[in-house]
Scaffold this motif. Structure first.
Motif, mmCIF file in Angstrom:
data_model
loop_
_atom_site.group_PDB
_atom_site.id
_atom_site.type_symbol
_atom_site.label_atom_id
_atom_site.label_comp_id
_atom_site.label_asym_id
_atom_site.label_seq_id
_atom_site.Cartn_x
_atom_site.Cartn_y
_atom_site.Cartn_z
ATOM 1 N N LEU A 191 0.825 -1.209 0.000
ATOM 2 C CA LEU A 191 0.000 0.000 0.000
ATOM 3 C C LEU A 191 0.860 1.260 0.000
ATOM 4 C CD1 LEU A 191 -2.857 -1.016 2.479
ATOM 5 C CD2 LEU A 191 -3.126 -0.428 0.056
ATOM 6 N N GLU A 192 1.950 1.225 0.743
ATOM 7 C CA GLU A 192 2.852 2.378 0.776
ATOM 8 C C GLU A 192 3.419 2.649 -0.613
ATOM 9 O OE1 GLU A 192 6.877 3.938 3.112
ATOM 10 O OE2 GLU A 192 6.124 1.902 3.432
ATOM 11 N N ARG A 193 3.791 1.589 -1.314
ATOM 12 C CA ARG A 193 4.333 1.749 -2.663
ATOM 13 C C ARG A 193 3.272 2.282 -3.627
ATOM 14 N NH1 ARG A 193 7.923 -3.761 -3.755
ATOM 15 N NH2 ARG A 193 9.468 -3.405 -2.122
ATOM 16 N N MET A 194 2.043 1.852 -3.432
ATOM 17 C CA MET A 194 0.981 2.278 -4.345
ATOM 18 C C MET A 194 0.544 3.718 -4.094
ATOM 19 S SD MET A 194 -1.460 -1.079 -4.854
ATOM 20 C CE MET A 194 -1.431 -1.746 -3.197
ATOM 21 N N ASP A 196 2.368 6.217 -2.529
ATOM 22 C CA ASP A 196 3.434 7.215 -2.602
ATOM 23 C C ASP A 196 3.944 7.298 -4.051
ATOM 24 O OD1 ASP A 196 5.676 8.792 -2.447
ATOM 25 O OD2 ASP A 196 6.529 7.787 -0.706
ATOM 26 N N PRO A 197 3.705 8.420 -4.737
ATOM 27 C CA PRO A 197 4.141 8.551 -6.131
ATOM 28 C C PRO A 197 5.635 8.291 -6.329
ATOM 29 C CG PRO A 197 2.676 10.355 -5.542
ATOM 30 C CD PRO A 197 2.985 9.622 -4.262
ATOM 31 N N LYS A 198 6.426 8.606 -5.304
ATOM 32 C CA LYS A 198 7.864 8.387 -5.417
ATOM 33 C C LYS A 198 8.241 6.905 -5.322
ATOM 34 C CE LYS A 198 9.140 12.910 -3.531
ATOM 35 N NZ LYS A 198 9.876 13.630 -2.455
ATOM 36 N N LYS A 199 7.282 6.080 -4.896
ATOM 37 C CA LYS A 199 7.555 4.655 -4.767
ATOM 38 C C LYS A 199 6.742 3.809 -5.745
ATOM 39 C CE LYS A 199 8.979 4.796 0.090
ATOM 40 N NZ LYS A 199 8.814 4.204 1.443
ATOM 41 N N ASN A 200 5.956 4.480 -6.594
ATOM 42 C CA ASN A 200 5.128 3.738 -7.552
ATOM 43 C C ASN A 200 5.962 2.828 -8.449
ATOM 44 O OD1 ASN A 200 2.511 6.241 -8.216
ATOM 45 N ND2 ASN A 200 2.784 4.813 -6.520
ATOM 46 N N TRP A 201 7.175 3.270 -8.750
ATOM 47 C CA TRP A 201 8.026 2.485 -9.654
ATOM 48 C C TRP A 201 8.417 1.125 -9.052
ATOM 49 C CZ3 TRP A 201 12.957 1.023 -8.144
ATOM 50 C CH2 TRP A 201 13.455 1.657 -6.993
#
Length: 293
Positions: A191-194, A196-201
């Protein structure tokens, strides 16, 4: 730290649920990161430099886990601090068309360390007894002529054990880390990756799809750990919910492996030592030479 309690016994019948995904160390994250890890990394770096200089032994490190368990971060925060010339990292993804034409261990070779190197496999050949098993990807031509399809996993465990023994006997230690993460922790990290735009990659839609097979993966991991933890190539089960604690354990275990190898800086002896003295004198004498106008 008693690292032996994280090591899977040889010929064991462990239950993965018996190994905690957390040891309540999250609250110590800042202290471990700021006060413990730097000293361990410094010691690890010194031992690795000796290994690289000596060029007698090598180490193959296997990092195995589900997505978001901490493999990449362990490489970033621990291994990336080592001498880059003595380090190589290989990520295993879905086999390419070329790789699929060969035996399942063929694509391992480019990731193997040379003497003096630590080779890190981010995922590994173990995918061929994990993902391949969970998703039933075995084809008839993968099965030896004298075996039944359901026997293929025991065959592959034996082949992997034999190959790791071969590496060990030829001077390459194999150490394997399984990041034991809870389903709840994975959800929070995904969820954090999804969000946070900086972690979407870092996020893949397949990460969520694979959660549907959580129980199948846990059963497969358990079987793999029991069948392939050996005296020469042990598995260590890390409480991956505690991210900095897990990295601390990786550091301490790697230090232990290197201490067992006991590398030393090579000594110059004989004629080379005399030549060294001559060249030291030659360079020092340059200071006394007059600089031409």
């Amino acid at each position: 730290m008693d690292i032996e309690k994280y090591r899977v016994p040889v010929k064991s019948e462990i239950k993965l649920k018996s190994y905690p995904t957390s040891e309540d160390k999250k609250k110590d994250n800042d202290d471990i990161r700021d006060n413990v890890i730097p000293g361990l990394v410094s010691e690890l770096k010194e031992l690795h430099l000796k290994l690289h200089a000596e060029e007698k032994k090598g180490i193959l490190v296997v990092l195995q886990a589900l997505d978001a368990a901490g493999k990449d971060e362990t490489i970033s925060y621990i291994f990336s601090n080592l001498n880059a010339q003595g380090l190589k990292t290989t990520s295993f993804k879905k086999p390419s068309d070329e790789e699929s034409k060969h035996d399942y261990m063929w694509r391992l070779h480019d990731g193997l360390p040379a003497r003096g190197e630590i080779g890190i496999l981010n995922r590994s050949y173990y995918e061929e007894v994990i993902v391949t098993r969970v998703h039933n990807l075995i084809k008839d031509f993968h099965v030896p002529d004298d075996k039944k399809k359901e026997e293929i996993w025991d065959v592959r465990y034996r082949q992997i054990n034999n190959y790791e023994q071969y590496l060990h006997e030829n001077g390459f230690h194999v150490v394997k880390f399984f990041f034991n993460m809870s389903k709840d922790e994975q959800r929070e990290r995904l969820l954090e990756r999804m969000k946070d735009p900086k972690k979407n990659w870092e996020f893949s839609f397949n990460d969520v799809k694979e959660r549907e097979y959580w129980n199948e993966y846990q059963q497969t991991f358990e079987h793999m750990l029991n069948q392939t933890s050996t005296s020469h190539s042990p598995w260590y089960i890390l409480p991956a919910d505690d991210e900095w604690h897990a990295r601390r354990l990786v550091s301490e275990i790697m230090i232990s492996v290197l201490q067992e190898i006991s590398p030393e800086f090579p000594e110059i002896t004989g004629e080379d030592k005399e030549t060294l003295k001559e060249y030291i004198k030659k360079l020092e004498d340059e200071k006394n030479e007059e600089v031409p106008e």
